[in-house]
Design a protein around this motif. Structure first.
Motif: not given
Lengths: 674, 674, 674
Positions: A519-521, A542
């Motif tokens: 995931n991309l924070e 994502w």
């Protein structure tokens, strides 16, 4: 229809019919919510109330579509047979105990219940037989916006168990397919099959979603057979879908029972009115039977189950809406509904008439439009729309991703705002095409051949069997262009992740593989802004760690760690290409990517040069003539360069020269017939 | 009262009484939460524990109000008769299955339950008879903060059915009044009446809310008769409302059973302390019987059911609070409660004493105030307050709007923050008047004559029968001034929208009509800032498309579409005026509108020139002298021009000349007696 | 272990074992989720499937820890004995009706159920006896992450009643201790004891939380006895805690049944990877038996029950993690789990291998680390860590504060984000110490002597008996240093607030008292920024109005009202000091306060001069040599001044001189052996 008024019913009926006739309306749809009127007591039937209305319509030359009133139970039935009420699974990742529905809301039954089927069949036979020879009644609508209602009553559950027995053969085979060894929950007898309530099995959940769809299909096919058995030969059979892309309805399967598809489309208005959601729903509707369809319901004045979401259309939007539907392949446009209701849940879901039942702004605009159509309708109806781009829609993927969402903040794109990680991508894709003035069809996993299309878009195909992936690969090999996103090819038809390098059977065609994802924070930029998206040069949620094997990297993350892997790749495979997006693009980036792929496929031209507020649709009418709709979806006047052969604007009858400049008033349009 | 301490009870009782006496307290209220002490086992009664306390109070010259302890069940009763526990309807638009309450929380019973009534009657007879001749006991409080508890047990439901039979005569008449044809849910036998649980009928919901109110009224009237039958002749009967404007209590109807109204008022403190909520609650309390009233509970140190909302008053606020109540018509001020409790839900709802039971900052301030009152109380008590402005409060409208809210973000104005689209408008109106230093009464739909008032404010009168609307029209025709908001006149007494042009019977008096309305997605400005509100020149949430027929437009929306219709109109009708607000105004705009209407009604003067932090209240005391309270609700010293006849400040005994300048310390006040 | 693959099991097993061996893994943990494999039908047992795996491991020289598979029910058992499923109390302040768990999720049973105990005992006896002499099986893990599952089934409730009878003697004594007079709910028979469901009694809730803990303790002690009865003499017994500081597990009491403690620690990764949460959990684990412990589970690739929280570690973090654990006293590090699962709830809780089961980035890093440890492990294992600071952990306070939270916005500090007003303070304290490179132990309320520590930290000791408060006072008097926060000493062991001036028995040692407290609606500054915290000079949520009696005020609120009382005080008492924080400090302020107290206690030195990204741990290994771990928890290279005696970096074997400068690569470390 207003069914009760302070004044005598008869008086009001005449007035309503007169108003309809004056407005130029030619067809009404009635009866779907009226079980307690047809059958006020168990086994006592009454038709007189409807006969009177149908007769009045007939005399006014207004045709009638009648609905079977099975989607809302009469009070006496709920009291006598409370087992008909659905035991509903609560929403949420972990479900919870199914609870018996309360009476009040509609669509609260177990449509498999024998008692319900008995009553429904008896009533349908009575009603349809009664009107089979009535020339005013042109068609039958089965039920209304049918769904599964999340019913999990005993008969539904036992039916599911038998379905599993047939599909998997042994409990051991089922346990293996669903990996029930996990947490030690595998089965050795069918009787031990746990309820759907609290299951955490992704295989179970997916199969149950299919079972729910099968129940809806079975119920509507059953009604279709029943109605056809009783109806007149010239009366058609339809059902009004409660919008398309519902996760518990297999829309293609249902459509096989129908003469024509009908859809109820509710969309944004005022500042949110841009035609895009209508186009999405129409493209889907048209794709079910590769044929035109009906709009059985759409926004009249306002919608909403409370007084808190009332947004009546700006001047022009109601009229433009009708043409928007016709330009997208609709053969009829009806509203829900004629007049506003004085009480209950839809008090504020306002009809064409307000509660005062007098002509008003909406009535005037509907009337203007209907009178226009009396003149030019024959040139518009039956428009054939042919597209070269298709979007692959996978209901299974929508369901499976909902059980394993990949990001909480993924934007919902429907006007209703329901979050859905799969639909978000589908709708982003369609919206990008729409903004580019590119028409699209939908295709389904069962499709055996994609070769009719130059570009196939594959959003997040999380669930698929190997055969479908092979067909996509073959399509590319044979010269097709594919734009595909993350999560595709990940899990098999039982929602089990493939035990090979992702994206499984697509690896060769995609020219990439990956073992990891994150995931991309926070949103990330693409390095160097390769698509000139400026502030919109962002990707989110994502990221798959794509390892190019044969593919070319088109863009990298601007990040010390993620930057090791490309975000977007493109592979030349056979004589086609497969562009793979390993991350969730901004709308601007998605549009740029699609524009690039459309150009490569030779699908762009003057339509891609239009002002942003203008949308164009093309088709061929029944006379074989080409129509070009130019819509202005904005509050300002716009000028457009007309880019096709000389013709005439059907709306004002004036000729339009080749390369003419069209002036479109706010929320107005031109329809050029070549 | 602390009921149990680490040290011997007797010792502590003496200490408590001594502290009370030293503080100058003259009355205590006891007993309301003590069923298990009076009746530790079924049928075994004990009075000794209370006799000891009442005796001690009597010896100290402190009078006692005793509560009937019926609002909280003893554990043995809940175990023996679990059917007493309420089957509660869950909140929310679609209700849901009623569920049996758990034991633990108070106010969890079906007050109609025969078992409960049997036990309650037996206990009340015992207790009241025991103290009927005790001169220390001056009055009886019925129950505590009684409500409906959303009970929907079988007996409640069947009672409702019988109520409907009487009210509507036939199920067909009911079905017609409630538009049950909608979704085919109409009735032909009473037995088919569905439960309240999941109903979506707006008529059903409204009538059920009335039924809930009738149950509360019936229960308290029953207790009142019972207590009067047993009590001494000089003992009064009251009940402590759990604040006013609760949607399940018909406060006027309950008041008819009482000798005097009592209210429990909890309000903001620290930076939120400004007297406005107290004034609102007091104005309402006073309006019930057109008489003064008691404050039975208000903030001592801190309130809250957890440790997370503790805001003890700043220095001076506790004292100022007492005078705030007296200035608004209270004849007594009591706290909840004397000493803090060591455990359970209200551990942090702190009394005057903290858990250490020692004198403290709060005790000192209460004591100072009580000693002041020993001197000047006789000049303050029984203040007659006479107002020329009234606000029409419609409980039915509050309920019906809650079923059909017109905007999710509508600000809540009570300190408790509960959202309520109706109360939001009522409280905005009252707060605007308060800020303008204009006193107000409340009037109710049953009022037959508004002529005692120069200005009648009608917030969102969504529900009303024709007769009430006619009375309002007549009031205007005869010279009254009305300020009325959106939604008024919309639906009839069964929550059915009128089938005539809105606002129905008000159309003539209002001089406007409308067929359409819209939510406002974003706040809009009024064109040209007609009321000089600057940044506050905004309206929100709701806009009716008003068509002036006789009325003058006072303001238009600054918007290309909404701007076609006025936002505010004013109509001269007969010899009065009706100002209509078709939208939700900002507080600043509302205040400007009311100031304008007050000026037109000749109700403004020097009180409208005071600094913002200062509030003034007027009245006539029992000696027939005029009192002027000047409150400083701020942390800074303020100076005020005194504008009335010469007199003396009762607090310091010093003379105050006409046109004197009063200096008010932070959270301090002056009380000038002419 | 992957338990089912598309290819033959046998083939995959060999491959897995070969990969493990190649990676240098020496022990695996298996079997905990496999009841349905051991006992596919009631009473039919199967070992062959596991024998095959254990044999393969044994041949590869890999040792095995086997788990008793009792934490997840097989489907047949849940169907045959639905009474085993837990009746769960819903969360929330007011509870609600306990509802029967659904089958599907694990950890859903009443572990007191006789049927469950019968089945569990039979199975455990079979399995343990079967492997008792197998030299590959070195130990037994009892159950898995055992908790109370909020079970409130009849047998649990009746057990609780009997527990109360023994503890309190009479219902009257119970009523008195719990202040059940409140709302008239006191008891005179045990049969009237209400269910836990809706209780609002703070005493009841606290005692029930203890009862839940006692049930967990009893269950695991029962399993320990059972396993020991059947197991081989050399096989150890452990259980894997589902992280420490769970409110329903008395971790100290459970530990008494174990040979060694094991913990499953999941922590932040990527930008959230800093070692602090691992240190917290390790310190707690080590404190239970004052001994080293096992890490049975920690992050492999990614964790999460959906696809929405996937954050695979950056390069280096997996390796650094192993050393982080060893430096904190772990004797083993295992992952959950070896390979990723193809379906169900933990599809995205990825193992070392991805779903493709091929070597990958994680495998490579684990393999590198394991091979390093094959060389240097003997110098690292069994590290003795000795600390001079202790944190007093009170499970009762954690529970009681959760029933009466003091602020909704109090920051959660665990990576999981669960809000917890007590843990928030505990973790802030531990994190401040960690940032200061000060090691800490945990001590528990039962501790009779704190004199082994120079500084004792007491966060929010809301619940305590007088004796514990006396021991803390004595510790100060005898020269100990205490840092204590608000809420300490407030309530007794029954959650009853003490009826004396707060902080009760601590008053003398703290040198302060208070009668009042307030929430802080907005954060406040400390006057004059006494600790040079700049923008971080803020306190929040809570303020006690401290009255110094002997103490010195260290800081005041910058506010006209609150500023009358100090925010922080310090008292010299006997030969020690007690610093009291009456408010919730910012992290920066807390660190400043602790630095100050550490300096006063003579506990600071060169470790407090290190760069922020660097953390140091010290200990003595089994050879009696001092080890110094220097961790770089950042993405940049850092240089560190080595401050201890000359030695060698075990990781590269190079000598390190006294006062050498160490260069640490991103997420790398040095281990200096003196």
């Amino acid at each position: 229809m207003p069914q009760d008024t302070p004044t005598a019913q008869a008086e009001r009926l005449d007035k309503d019919v007169a108003l309809m006739k004056a407005a130029g309306l030619s067809v009404v749809r009635m009866g779907e919510s009226t079980w307690s009127l047809w059958e006020p007591e168990d086994g006592h039937f009454d038709y007189a109330w409807m006969d009177r209305i149908v007769d009045a319509m007939g005399k006014a030359g207004i045709k009638v579509i009648l609905g079977t009133p099975t989607y809302s139970l009469p009070a006496w039935m709920a009291r006598q047979h409370s087992e008909i009420l659905a035991d509903r699974i609560p929403p949420g990742l972990f479900g919870g105990k199914a609870t018996r529905s309360t009476y009040g809301i509609r669509q609260n039954m177990d449509t498999d219940s024998p008692a319900y089927r008995f009553y429904a069949e008896r009533l349908i036979r009575h009603i349809v037989a009664h009107y089979k020879d009535n020339p005013t009644v042109i068609g039958w609508q089965l039920d209304n916006e049918t769904g599964s209602y999340d019913a999990a009553n005993s008969d539904v559950f036992i039916g599911f168990q038998h379905h599993l027995e047939k599909k998997f053969g042994t409990p051991e085979a089922l346990s293996k397919a669903w990996f029930l060894n996990y947490w030690g929950e595998n089965l050795h007898t069918w009787e031990d099959l746990p309820k759907r309530d609290g299951t955490i099995s992704t295989g179970y959940k997916l199969e149950w979603s299919r079972w729910s769809q099968m129940r809806v299909t079975d119920f509507l096919h059953w009604q279709a057979v029943l109605v056809r058995e009783c109806a007149g030969a010239s009366q058609f059979v339809t059902t009004d879908y409660g919008s398309m892309m519902r996760r518990d309805v297999n829309e293609e399967a249902v459509a096989q029972a129908l003469d024509i598809v009908a859809n109820n489309i509710y969309h944004g208005t005022q500042d949110h009115y841009d035609g895009s959601y209508q186009a999405l729903q129409c493209d889907f509707s048209r794709s079910l039977k590769h044929a035109n369809f009906l709009i059985t319901e759409t926004n009249a004045q306002t919608i909403g189950w409370t007084s808190a979401s009332q947004f009546p259309p700006y001047d022009g939007q109601l009229r433009e809406d009708v043409y928007t539907y016709l330009a997208n392949g609709a053969n009829m446009v009806e509203y829900w509904h004629w007049a506003s209701i004085a009480g209950n849940q839809e008090t504020y879901w306002k009809g064409i008439l307000s509660h005062d039942l007098e002509p008003n702004r909406a009535y005037a605009e509907v009337s203007r439009t209907a009178h226009e159509l009396q003149k030019i309708g024959p040139s518009l109806v039956g428009l054939k729309v042919k597209n070269q781009v298709a979007i692959l829609y996978s209901r299974d993927s929508a369901n499976a991703i909902s059980f394993m969402p990949y990001g909480g903040g993924v934007p919902s794109r429907s006007w209703s705002g329901e979050p859905d990680g799969y639909l978000s991508v589908v709708q982003q894709m369609h919206k990008a095409l729409y903004d580019l003035n590119i028409g699209a069809d939908f295709v389904f996993p069962e499709a055996t051949d994609f070769s009719a299309y130059k570009l196939l878009i594959v959003p997040a195909l999380y669930i698929s069997d190997d055969a479908l992936l092979q067909r996509i690969s073959d399509y590319v090999k044979n010269g097709g262009h594919v734009v595909m996103t993350f999560k595709s090819g990940f899990a098999n038809e039982n929602s089990a992740v493939r035990w090979v390098r992702a994206p499984g059977p697509l690896r060769e065609a995609a020219g990439i593989s990956y073992q990891e994802f994150s995931n991309l924070e926070h949103p990330l930029a693409l390095k160097g802004d390769p698509f000139q998206a400026g502030a919109e040069n962002v990707v989110s949620y994502w990221a798959e760690f794509l390892i190019p094997e044969h593919a070319k990297s088109l863009a990298f993350y601007d990040h010390f760690f993620f930057g090791k892997w490309p975000a977007i790749t493109e592979n030349f495979y056979g004589s086609g290409t497969l562009l793979y997006e390993g991350t969730y693009l901004s709308d601007e980036l998605q549009t740029a990517i699609l524009r690039r792929s459309l150009e490569a496929a030779g699908l762009t031209g003057s339509d891609q040069q239009l002002p942003a507020a203008v949308h164009v649709q093309h088709g061929v009418n029944r006379l074989g003539k080409r129509l070009h709709y130019y819509f202005n979806y904005s509050a300002g006047e716009v000028k457009v360069n007309y880019a096709y052969a000389a013709g005439a604007n059907l709306l004002d009858g004036k000729p339009v020269a080749k390369a003419a400049v069209l002036t479109l008033a706010p929320w107005d349009l031109a329809i050029i017939e070549e």
